[in-house]
Design an enzyme around this catalytic site. Structure first.
Site, short mmCIF file in Angstrom:
data_model
loop_
_atom_site.label_atom_id
_atom_site.label_comp_id
_atom_site.label_asym_id
_atom_site.label_seq_id
_atom_site.Cartn_x
_atom_site.Cartn_y
_atom_site.Cartn_z
CG HIS A 64 7.41 -68.29 -2.16
ND1 HIS A 64 7.62 -66.99 -2.54
CD2 HIS A 64 8.27 -68.52 -1.14
CE1 HIS A 64 8.58 -66.46 -1.79
NE2 HIS A 64 8.99 -67.38 -0.93
CG ASP A 101 6.65 -65.68 -5.61
OD1 ASP A 101 6.14 -66.54 -4.87
OD2 ASP A 101 7.50 -64.85 -5.22
CD GLN A 121 1.53 -74.08 10.28
OE1 GLN A 121 2.53 -74.75 10.44
NE2 GLN A 121 1.59 -72.78 10.01
CG HIS A 135 9.59 -70.54 11.07
ND1 HIS A 135 8.26 -70.93 11.06
CD2 HIS A 135 9.91 -70.36 9.77
CE1 HIS A 135 7.82 -70.98 9.81
NE2 HIS A 135 8.81 -70.63 9.00
CD1 TRP A 158 2.66 -63.23 4.84
CD2 TRP A 158 3.11 -62.42 6.88
NE1 TRP A 158 1.63 -62.36 5.19
CE2 TRP A 158 1.89 -61.87 6.45
CE3 TRP A 158 3.60 -62.07 8.15
CZ2 TRP A 158 1.16 -60.97 7.23
CZ3 TRP A 158 2.86 -61.18 8.93
CH2 TRP A 158 1.66 -60.64 8.46
CD GLU A 211 -0.83 -70.96 7.25
OE1 GLU A 211 -0.34 -71.76 8.08
OE2 GLU A 211 -0.55 -71.01 6.02
CB ALA A 220 14.46 -64.74 5.45
CD GLN A 271 11.93 -67.56 9.16
OE1 GLN A 271 12.71 -67.94 10.04
NE2 GLN A 271 11.81 -68.19 8.00
#
Ligand code: UDP
Length: 511
Positions: A36, A145, A389, A404, A407, A412, A427, A429
């Protein structure tokens, strides 16, 4: 991208009254976890470097503020005169491991008790010193958020506009929104724990537009409970309700071509009732020509190992599978060994991120066994404890990503045209993985219920780098990349236009 100007630089040149406005002051408050903080910081940088030059007050918890300091030194949180970091407590006792991700359920409970008043106090304090010396004016808007739902109420109390930032995918929101009817229909909670392994989850869930054919394996994983009072199940039901009742715009780090139909479904089903603004991929909107003054402002809670990039430089194009399970997932020692053996046996190049807390507190915590096994890969394998990453995914040597399906990792990967092997952990994923594989054509899923077998890892590692299926997925991912660029770089692009709408909304109290 040819000669197209990039991101906000173009927005700037389109702005007519850039300097006439009073400088707006945005308070940005992410949910306190890596997945987040990253997108919220990108959005904050965008607002800061936009033609309106928002003053940014970025709010972290003490825990994450200290992690940023440890990871990058104090420059990472000293900000700039017009981009300040502020801290609030999260209400949790000090963590055993100050560099591990905090327990998500405990955080959800504690932030909702502790943070509303802390945020009120912060806004009052910011307003009380507003206008002093060279300082900013009073707070003029809040970017909250969606997991910090109280922040929108606080913004209302202070009479300033707010937006909710749903940092997960639109398909995740659609998935969470099914909880209510699955509870009503008696599908969840599960009748008993044997349902997790006896094929019960293979049942197709009928009647969800945009998710035709989805089984119980792929809605966000908090449905895998036998307890009607399960905290996360009910927390997410409440989160969806808050979004549905919201009167302020909801923004997503996604793009129209990818998730437009899902957003349409959300609106038709009245799961969202306000404008849904897709502004992703956020990294594409970030002005590539104007980032120097943001270079010290970092979002990684762990230090990145720069040698990953030089190692990638030594590998041919599309020849490396990048492996990472994000910032929260943990593996058992058995799973680590299966992944390590599968990757080594595949004889493909791989770069694997083993976070210091990936294997919990067991003696494998440092990935020692993985290191031993990877030693046998004769230069084909590299382990890192954390990396940049996005730079890795943008590197031409990377041809596939074993992920995994958090999001951020998913968008990305798609934004960089990289095919994914999905091993969803928990969750949303599971839902992201289903969409990657079934709808977007850029992924293939392995495992089930957390299982992993070395033979399967070996097979998919070969397939994604070398096989026809891998080439096909990469081709599809590259097509998504093109559409993502179109959405965010073209003046007619949906993300580009939506970002301007977002700015207009945030400027509301100043107009
Ligand atoms: N990430 C990173 N370096 C790593 C591994 C991950 O910078 O070595 C970043 C990644 O780019 C992404 C975030 O951590 O932005 C993880 O977010 P995601 O939503 O994928 O998963 P989560 O951590 O929330 O499970």
């Amino acid at each position: 991208m040819g000669e197209m100007k990039v991101g906000i630089e173009r927005i700037e040149s389109m702005s007519e009254n850039k300097t006439k406005r009073r400088r707006p002051h945005a308070v940005c408050i992410p949910y306190p976890a890596q997945g987040h903080i990253g997108p919220m910081l990108k959005l904050a940088k965008l607002l800061h470097s936009s033609p309106h030059n928002f003053h940014i007050s970025f709010v972290n918890t003490h825990h994450n503020h200290r992690r940023l300091q440890r990871a990058h030194g104090s420059a990472a949180v000293s900000g700039l005169p017009s981009f300040r970091f502020h801290v609030i407590p999260d209400g949790l006792p000090p963590a055993d491991n100050p560099d591990a991700t905090q327990d998500i359920a405990s955080l959800c409970i504690s932030i909702n008790e502790t943070c509303p008043n802390a945020l009120r106090d912060l806004l009052s304090e910011l307003n009380s010193v507003a206008g002093a010396g060279d300082g900013p004016g009073p707070v003029s808007c809040v970017v909250a958020d969606a997991g910090m739902w109280f922040a929108v109420d606080v913004a209302e109390e202070f009479g300033v506009p707010a937006v909710r930032f749903w940092t997960a995918s639109a398909c995740a929101l659609l998935g969470y929104a099914q909880y209510e009817s699955l509870v009503q229909k008696g599908v969840i909670p599960l009748p008993d724990s044997s349902c997790l392994t006896n094929g019960y989850l293979d049942k197709v869930v009928e009647g969800i537009p945009s998710m035709e054919g989805i089984t119980l394996k792929h809605p966000p994983s908090f449905i895998r409970t036998t307890d009607a009072n399960d905290f996360m199940l009910n927390y997410l039901r409440r989160c969806v309700q808050t979004v549905s009742e919201s009167r302020c715009p909801l923004i997503f780090n996604t793009f129209e071509a990818l998730e437009g139909p899902i957003l349409q479904t959300l609106a038709t089903a009245k799961i969202t009732n306000t404008p849904d603004l897709t502004i992703g991929p956020l990294s594409f909107l970030l002005p590539k020509t104007n980032t120097e003054n943001h270079s010290t402002i970092r979002s990684s809670l762990l230090p990145e190992d720069p040698s990953c990039l030089s190692w990638l430089d030594s590998k041919p194009p599309d020849s490396v599978i990048y492996v990472s399970f994000g910032s929260v997932a943990t593996l058992t020692p058995h799973q680590v060994i299966e992944f390590a053996c599968g990757l080594v046996n595949s004889e493909q190049n791989f770069l694997w991120v083993i976070r210091p807390d990936l294997v919990g507190t067991s003696e494998l915590g440092s990935g020692a066994v993985a290191r031993q096994l990877v030693g046998g890969a004769q230069g084909r394998g590299m382990l890192a404890s954390w990396c940049d990453q996005e730079m890795v995914l943008a590197h031409p040597a990377v041809g596939g990503f074993l992920t995994h399906c958090g999001w951020n990792s998913t968008i990305e990967a798609i934004g960089n045209g990289v095919a994914v092997v999905c091993w969803p952990f928990f969750a949303d994923q599971q839902t992201n993985s289903w969409f990657c594989c079934e709808k977007w054509g850029a992924g293939v899923e392995i495992g089930g219920g957390g299982e992993v077998r070395r033979e399967e890892v070996e097979r998919v590692a070969r397939t994604v780098v070398d096989g026809d299926k891998g080439k096909e997925m990469r081709w599809k991912a590259r097509e998504w990349k093109r559409l993502a660029e179109e959405a965010s770089l073209s003046p007619n692009g949906s993300s580009y236009i939506n970002f301007k709408k977002l700015v207009d909304h945030l400027l509301g109290s100043l107009n």
